[in-house]
Design an enzyme around this catalytic site. Structure first.
Site, PDB file in Angstrom:
ATOM      1  N   ASP A   1       1.067  -1.221  -0.054  1.00  0.00           N
ATOM      2  CA  ASP A   1      -0.194  -0.005  -0.099  1.00  0.00           C
ATOM      3  C   ASP A   1       0.798   1.210  -0.010  1.00  0.00           C
ATOM      4  O   ASP A   1       1.832   1.457   0.805  1.00  0.00           O
ATOM      5  CB  ASP A   1      -0.812  -0.114   1.193  1.00  0.00           C
ATOM      6  CG  ASP A   1      -1.752   1.152   1.314  1.00  0.00           C
ATOM      7  OD1 ASP A   1      -2.713   1.099   0.469  1.00  0.00           O
ATOM      8  OD2 ASP A   1      -1.554   2.042   2.199  1.00  0.00           O
TER       9      ASP A   1
ATOM     10  N   GLU B   1       1.880  -0.459  -4.929  1.00  0.00           N
ATOM     11  CA  GLU B   1       0.616   0.485  -5.223  1.00  0.00           C
ATOM     12  C   GLU B   1       1.572   1.827  -5.534  1.00  0.00           C
ATOM     13  O   GLU B   1       2.042   2.369  -4.434  1.00  0.00           O
ATOM     14  CB  GLU B   1      -0.204   0.669  -4.306  1.00  0.00           C
ATOM     15  CG  GLU B   1      -1.416   1.851  -4.594  1.00  0.00           C
ATOM     16  CD  GLU B   1      -2.250   2.521  -3.586  1.00  0.00           C
ATOM     17  OE1 GLU B   1      -3.164   3.032  -3.987  1.00  0.00           O
ATOM     18  OE2 GLU B   1      -1.581   2.554  -2.590  1.00  0.00           O
TER      19      GLU B   1
HETATM   20  C1  GLC Z   1      -3.929   3.368  -0.547  1.00  0.00           C
HETATM   21  C2  GLC Z   1      -5.236   2.449  -0.634  1.00  0.00           C
HETATM   22  C3  GLC Z   1      -6.267   3.338  -0.069  1.00  0.00           C
HETATM   23  C4  GLC Z   1      -5.956   4.093   1.462  1.00  0.00           C
HETATM   24  C5  GLC Z   1      -4.553   4.647   1.181  1.00  0.00           C
HETATM   25  C6  GLC Z   1      -4.049   4.726   2.783  1.00  0.00           C
HETATM   26  O1  GLC Z   1      -4.116   4.423  -1.535  1.00  0.00           O
HETATM   27  O2  GLC Z   1      -5.694   1.989  -1.654  1.00  0.00           O
HETATM   28  O3  GLC Z   1      -7.682   2.817   0.011  1.00  0.00           O
HETATM   29  O4  GLC Z   1      -6.814   4.916   1.643  1.00  0.00           O
HETATM   30  O5  GLC Z   1      -3.708   3.798   0.518  1.00  0.00           O
HETATM   31  O6  GLC Z   1      -3.479   3.644   3.166  1.00  0.00           O
END
Ligand code: GLC
Length: 541
Positions: A207, A261
């Site tokens: 994440d 991500e």
């Molecule tokens: C990422 C997740 C999102 C979350 C953020 C903070 O972007 O996909 O849903 O709010 O991280 O953890």
């Protein structure tokens, strides 16, 4: 099974709170996923990615993790997760979990200890505690803005009840950022990876992977930071952190993967995370956020293939996830691009047009070389749901001053069957944690399963073809990619010698190239020609 399965996989994102509710409390749970594995295996996906399932106060939909080695009681327990991983493997489906290294929940033991220990204590060094500016420390330590809006700092109250230090949170106040300069933070995460690899997970979705490292001086963000010199985005230290994660993954075998991500506008910088020895794969948000426009999508595809080729990593193709507007809604609007800061209530939407385009986009994305990610409900063509203001949970809504509807509209409990809520999501008529629209009776999985014209049938057929044909998916030698020129407003390409995908945008119908057989179309052909906003898959024989 092949060890580099992930290069061409179809990966299905499960939002556990909204997939299936076995215990009837109106929230999804792991037992609810276990009972629906046959549906997932039948859909033809290779792996499931679960958004966080750990104990969490749900200040940000579970991305505020209180304990990385347990399961939230709402969802079940660790034994249930282990059983789910085993059951999924038994039907040929791998499990990917979400790890959130940037921050923890304010209910995590480390944060509790940091608060209790007070100013200057070593327990605070795992986070970013600082004194405030101003005469009385009443101003935040710097001007960083939270990703959800507002200051990225919150002030704590000291043991004497008076306002004391501030702590950094790039997201919600319930998500204090960790200090990755601290050896215990590094070691703890390496243990967490091992904990889950030991339980048989095939991969880790990382994440907010580009935000984790910070400039420890915490300087204000310069107007135009030089590449790699932002105080918290894309810092060089991340490469070393993920290299060591890669070594851990590889110690379990070449089939264990790390998926980042990574939201970065600069494709070259993005690709650095995919160099040999760093991450295996990362989400391609550039393609996902692109408007429904042949030229824009072609630029995105070309750039994607080019930068991934150069580092030897597979591209990924994503149309939606739990953070973004559902494709059938987005593609039915005047502005078909996705951006976090342009979401507003009441945007006019043509769902029929959006659905037509989403069908075309799905076939386009599934024909491209690399891995394909789909988010639960995408295969049903669910639109973004309107959530009544008093039921909105996503902190993005409140922190935008109520302007942004937030992300709940794509997180609504999955409609399985029946004609009214909870549409088989729960075993009895309960109020689900987010309300389901009353007009989803025709959109349930059961309603679509027997209809050859449904979105579900399109996804099933396409995923099956994609899996069966050696020239699709990663494609390797057999699936060499080459553009075909069929005129403006048409995206056409070959995979190998026998497969061609053609997408028409505005201005159709267009003539298809010579072919032996039409494998699949997103909309019916008109006198053998492809209408606008449609994709055809052709077999050249
Ligand atoms: C990422 C997740 C999102 C979350 C953020 C903070 O972007 O996909 O849903 O709010 O991280 O953890």
């Amino acid at each position: 099974m092949s060890t580099d399965w992930w290069r061409g996989a179809a990966i299905y994102q499960v939002y556990p709170r909204s997939f299936g509710d076995a215990n009837g409390d109106g929230s999804g749970d792991l037992a609810g996923v276990r009972t629906r594995l046959a549906y997932l295996a039948g859909l033809g996906v290779d792996a499931l990615w679960f958004t966080p399932w750990y104990p969490s106060p749900m200040a940000d939909g579970g991305y505020d993790v209180a304990d990385y080695r347990a399961i939230d009681p709402l969802f079940g327990d660790l034994a249930e997760a282990e059983a789910l991983i085993r059951d999924a493997a038994a039907v040929g489906v791998r499990t990917i979990i979400d790890v959130v290294p940037n921050h923890v929940s304010d209910q995590h033991v480390w944060f509790g200890a940091a608060l209790a220990a007070g100013r200057g204590a070593p327990e605070r060094e795992r986070f970013w505690f600082r004194d405030g500016r101003g005469t009385d420390g009443e101003l935040p330590p710097n001007g960083w803005i939270s990703e959800f809006g507002g200051s990225a700092w919150s002030r704590v109250t000291g043991p004497d009840g008076r306002p004391e230090q501030w702590y950094l949170h790039l997201f919600a106040p319930g998500q204090p950022d960790l200090n990755w300069g601290h050896p215990e933070v590094v070691a703890e995460h390496e243990e967490i990876l091992r904990f889950w690899f030991d339980r048989g997970v095939a991969g880790i979705r990382i994440d907010s992977a580009a935000l984790v490292a910070k400039d420890e001086r915490l300087p204000d963000v310069p107007g135009t930071p030089h590449r790699g010199e932002h105080p918290y985005v894309d810092r060089e230290d991340l490469q070393g952190i993920y290299r060591s994660w890669r070594r851990i993954a590889e110690s379990y075998g070449p089939d264990r993967v790390l998926i980042g991500e990574i939201w970065l506008p600069d494709a070259e910088r993005f690709a650095r995370y995919l160099r040999p020895g760093v991450l295996h794969s990362a989400f391609n948000f550039d393609f996902m956020a692109a408007p429904w426009d042949g030229k824009a999508l072609r630029v995105s595809i070309e750039q994607t293939l080019d930068v991934h080729d150069r580092v030897g990593a597979p591209a990924t193709w994503v149309l939606s996830n739990h953070d973004v507007t559902r494709p059938v809604t987005r593609y039915g609007r005047e502005d078909t691009a996705f951006a976090f800061d342009t979401k507003r209530f009441g945007t006019p939407t043509d769902l029929a047009l959006g659905t037509r385009r989403a069908r075309a986009a799905a076939l386009l994305a599934m024909a491209l070389p690399g891995a394909f990610y789909l988010f639960q409900g995408e295969e049903l063509g669910l639109p973004e749901a309107d959530i009544p203001i008093d039921r909105i949970e996503d902190p993005m809504h409140a922190r935008s001053g109520g302007l942004d509807p937030g992300r709940d509209g794509c997180r609504v409990p999955f409609p399985w069957s029946g004609t009214e809520p909870p549409y088989g999501f729960s075993p009895r008529p309960v109020e689900t944690w987010l309300p389901q629209p009353v007009d989803w009776g025709s959109r349930t999985a059961a309603a679509q399963a027997g209809d050859p014209g449904s979105m579900l049938s399109l996804y099933r057929t396409a995923l099956r073809l994609r899996r069966d044909r050696p020239d699709l998916g990663a494609g390797d030698g057999a699936g060499r990619f080459a553009w075909l020129d069929l005129g403006p407003d048409v995206l056409a390409f070959a995979r190998g010698d026998r497969f061609v995908s053609v997408t028409s945008f505005s201005g159709g119908p267009v003539d298809l190239p010579a072919h032996a057989r039409v494998l699949l179309t997103s909309s019916p052909l008109e006198d053998g020609r492809l209408p606008s906003d449609a994709t055809a898959w052709l077999d050249l024989g």
